[in-house]
Structures are given as C-alpha cells and as structure tokens.
Design an enzyme around this catalytic site. Sequence first.
Site, mmCIF file in Angstrom:
data_model
loop_
_atom_site.group_PDB
_atom_site.id
_atom_site.type_symbol
_atom_site.label_atom_id
_atom_site.label_comp_id
_atom_site.label_asym_id
_atom_site.label_seq_id
_atom_site.Cartn_x
_atom_site.Cartn_y
_atom_site.Cartn_z
ATOM 1 N N ASP A 220 0.834 -1.206 0.000
ATOM 2 C CA ASP A 220 0.000 0.000 0.000
ATOM 3 C C ASP A 220 0.867 1.254 0.000
ATOM 4 O O ASP A 220 1.888 1.313 0.696
ATOM 5 C CB ASP A 220 -0.864 -0.028 1.273
ATOM 6 C CG ASP A 220 -1.876 1.102 1.316
ATOM 7 O OD1 ASP A 220 -2.889 0.995 0.617
ATOM 8 O OD2 ASP A 220 -1.649 2.078 2.056
ATOM 9 N N GLU A 274 1.697 -0.540 -4.962
ATOM 10 C CA GLU A 274 0.726 0.506 -5.286
ATOM 11 C C GLU A 274 1.523 1.804 -5.417
ATOM 12 O O GLU A 274 1.859 2.450 -4.436
ATOM 13 C CB GLU A 274 -0.327 0.664 -4.190
ATOM 14 C CG GLU A 274 -1.435 1.610 -4.638
ATOM 15 C CD GLU A 274 -2.120 2.395 -3.522
ATOM 16 O OE1 GLU A 274 -3.207 2.925 -3.768
ATOM 17 O OE2 GLU A 274 -1.559 2.508 -2.419
HETATM 18 C C1 GLC Z 1 -4.134 3.196 -0.559
HETATM 19 C C2 GLC Z 1 -5.406 2.400 -0.455
HETATM 20 C C3 GLC Z 1 -6.496 3.298 0.020
HETATM 21 C C4 GLC Z 1 -6.121 3.839 1.378
HETATM 22 C C5 GLC Z 1 -4.756 4.526 1.345
HETATM 23 C C6 GLC Z 1 -4.221 4.735 2.723
HETATM 24 O O1 GLC Z 1 -4.209 4.169 -1.529
HETATM 25 O O2 GLC Z 1 -5.695 1.804 -1.681
HETATM 26 O O3 GLC Z 1 -7.727 2.649 0.082
HETATM 27 O O4 GLC Z 1 -7.085 4.763 1.804
HETATM 28 O O5 GLC Z 1 -3.799 3.744 0.679
HETATM 29 O O6 GLC Z 1 -3.818 3.518 3.286
#
Ligand code: GLC
Length: 565
Positions: A220, A274
């Site tokens: 993440d 991500e």
């Molecule tokens: C990422 C997740 C999202 C979350 C953020 C903070 O972007 O996909 O859903 O709110 O991280 O953890």
Amino acid sequence: MDVTQAAATLPELAPELVVERPWWRDAVVYQVYIRSFADANGDGTGDIAGVRAHLPYLAALGVDALWFSPWYPSPLADSGYDISDYRSIDPKFGTLWEAEQLISEARELGIRTIVDIVPNHVSNEHAWFREALAAPAGSAARERFWFRAGTGENGELPPNGWQSIFGGSAWTRLPDGEWYLHLFAPEQPDLNWSHPDVVTEHEDILRFWFDRGVAGVRIDSAALLVKDPELSEEPADPNPGEHPFTDRDELHDIYRGWRGLADSYDEPRVLVGEVWLPDAERLARYLRPDELHTAFNFDFLACPWEPGPMRASIESALASHAPVNAPATWVLANHDVTRTVTRYGRADTSFAFETKREGTPTDLVLGNRRARAAALLAMALPGSMYVYQGEELGLPEAENIPPERRQDPMWLRSGGVDPGRDGCRVPLPWSGQLPPFGFSPNGNAPLWLDQPDDWAPLSVEAQTDDPASMLNLYRVGLRIRREAPWGAGAELSWLNHGDDVIAFARGGRFLCIANLGSQPVELPAGTEVLVGSAELVGNAVPQDTTVWLVRTGSEGPPEATPAEQ
Ligand code: GLC
C-alpha cells in the site's frame, strides 16, 4: 452475428510457443474487498467464511490469484487501511486459522493468495502508537513516528504545510503540544522508515505471511514511505526524486531488502506495488530486477475512453517496462475509484481523485458497453491483469448513499465536498430479488453499506445463465486468455485500422480490434472471431466494441506495422 459467446476453436500452439513463465507475469488477480464480498455469519459484513464458500465461483471465473484488501484487526477509520495488528485477522472477518484454510483451499483450486501490507502508516490504536502517546515528548517511543514541535509563537501551527491526501493538514496536535504526521487520516500516523525497528518489524511481518503460504504482497502507498528528514515544504513543481514525501530514492533500498526476502523462498514470493506516479519512467525504477515484481498501472486506469490517449497509455506502459524486463499490469478499477460502468458512461471518462463528479449525467448503457470493450482490451494485452470484485458483474457506482451512512474519510474530511469511495465498495449481489441479494444469509442483516434496491438483474444468479451478461464475458474472455491463443508471453505489434481503432496482433495469429470511433471496422480477411464484447454489424466491428480474432488457414505473419515509438 452474436459473437459475445466464445466461437472459434483454438488451433494448437506450436511447441516453441509453449513457454514456462513465472505465474505472476501474466496472472489475472482478483481483488477481494472482504467487507463486501460475501457474509457467511449473518452480521452484514463480508468475512473469510464467505470467501471460502465462494471459491468455486472464483475458480470458474478463471482467476489466478486473489488479493485481499486488509483483513487485519482495525478500528476501520479507513476501511481497514488503518491496521492495529499486522499478524492477526479482525474477528469481524474470522480467525487466522480460517485464513490459513482459505489460503490452502484456494491453492488446491490453483488460485494463489496475495495479502495487503500497509507499511506507510499504522492505526492510531497500534501498540507502537499507543506507546508513543503514553511516552513524553522527545522519548524514544515517539521516534518510530514523525513527532515534531509546532511552529508559530506557541507551537500552535503545524510543523509544515504538508496536506493530508484525505484533505486538511497532514499534522495533528496532541494535548502535550507535539504534532504528529499523517499523510492520510489522523487515525493513520506515518511511520519513520529511517528507524531500524520499522525496517525489521516489516521484514518480520512479511515472513509471517509468506510462511503461511501467501504467494505475495500488495504494498500500500508504496512510494510514500520515506520522508525528507528536513520536512521541507512541497515545491510547486518538484523535480523527480526531490519531492519531500513521494518517490524518494531511499525507497529502493527498502524494496531491495524485501526482494531478497521474497526470493529466499523455494517458490519465490511476489511484490506488487501501489505506486501512483504520473511518470512511467519513474514507476519503472521500482521494477528493476532486484526490486518489485510488478506495480499497478494507474495511468491506464485513469485514461479516458478515447483511442489516442488509450493507445498512448498502452505504448508508454510497454515501452517503460521493457528495459527492466517487468510485465505491465492492466487495471481498470479498484476500491479507490469510480466503478468503470459509471465512469465510462459520463461525458468525461477520465479518472482523477479530486473530481469524482458524482451526480453528473451518466449513461449506464453506454458505460456498460464501453466497460465490456475495455475489459476485453485489457485481457488481450501482454502482462498481468487486475479485476476488482464486482467489475465482472458490471456493477455501477452506488451514488445514492445517504450522507449519514457514508464512511469514507475522504467524504468526512472534505466536509462532504468529495463523495469519497463508498460508492464502489457496496456489498456484492449474489442472488434473489431484494437486498441483501444473497450477500448475507440473514435477510435482515444490517449491511455496513446498503445495496441499491434495483441490483437484482446484476446478481451472479441473474447473470450466470445469460450468455450476453458481463459475467459471461469475463468468464469467456478469461478462459481464452488462460489458453493464451497468442502463445505465452507474445509481444504486441500494432495494426493500423485508423486513428479511432486500437488494433494489434500477438504471436502471429491472434488479433485484437477495439473500435472507439463511429465508423464500423470490417473484419480482416482470413480471420475468425474468438469472442466480442458486442454483436458485430454484418461483418464489421461497431463503435465501443472489442473483438478477438484468430487467423485461419496457412498463416503468414500478420500485416503488422512496427510498434510506434
Ligand atoms: C491506498 C489504499 C487506500 C487507502 C490509502 C491509505 O491508496 O488503496 O484505500 O485509503 O492507501 O492507506
């Protein structure tokens, strides 16, 4: 001619085209947002038992892996992305034992498991943060986070002007006067990645899940972990690598360490980042051979449904991934963005976080047609693919959630200006005519988010026997994709059918034509349709339609134009 059901039989692949490749290079990964997948215990929230009960559904859909959004204990200030214990399962979802059962049952069906790791921040109820709050200013327990004195005469102003991604200042002040950093909600304090405890703790968490048989992790907010120790202000137009909290060079050492760990397993584990970065070259730096295996391609997700930008996005992804020998990923949706059917049914089909444009006129019939075409296009591209739960059902965004039921911090922290992400997180409809549409065995279960009343035609049950349904398009498309009619790993070469058409060949005999323009496109001679996202008109591909074709007869090379640079 109805081509929405599989047609032609695939010719046998020449032996030299059958290549053993690491599974993740062309995997189809299905994102399970567990709160909304299926509720087995009747409390209105999805759970692990619900996923286990529906593993045959996922196997029949034809996915290679499941990625679970966080299932750990969490106060749910950000729907689970605020974790209080990384080595356990939230009792709302089940137990660690059930998770282990799920991992092995899925594996027996040929489906691997990926878990979500959130290394940028923890929950404010995590043991470390509680310890930090209980400790005085300047204490060692606070060094695992970003605690600072304020500015202004009496420290009443935040240490700097950084803004939270969810709106408002990225700093919150404690009663003792110190401030702490949170790039997201105040309930998500950021960790200090220059602290050795943070590094070793995460390696240990990775080992914990790898040892339980998970095939990999989704990381993440992977580009945010490292901060400028000087906490310098955000420049208006930062040079790459010089932003104070995004994409800093020190990140790469962290991921090299993780890769070493992942590679130490007999079946090497996989790291998926991500990484929201507009610059494709910067993204590719995370995918060098000793770092992450893959990263989400958000450029493709955010791209408007227009032929020029779509083609450019595909070209740029392929071109930037090639030098690091990493597969591109094709992502149309996830739990953070507007549902594809809704987005593609609007006048502006691009996606940007700041402007979800709820309430703008939406043509769901058009959106559905385009979402079908986009799904087949994405499935035909070289690389791996992500399917967010409910996309295979063509669910639209749920736009009429009453304000008092909304839960997303994006909604709450923007004072209701941004509708937030709840509308793409609504529980799935499985069967029946009325809510909860088989999501829960308890007809009166208070769902954590209500489903729209008119979702009966979208349920799995309603779509299963309808050959023209979105579900069947996904099933057929994914089945053919698994058979790889192009030959494993085949590259793409562009075909020229005019500016409004995205057309390419793969492996000499497979062709994909996505027509985004108003002029129908005649099928090339000597081809047979494998599947199409909509019916052909005569022998032509109409607007907003993708078809897959195979060359028949004795093949020469396709009349491909070399990939444009
Ligand atoms: C990422 C997740 C999202 C979350 C953020 C903070 O972007 O996909 O859903 O709110 O991280 O953890």
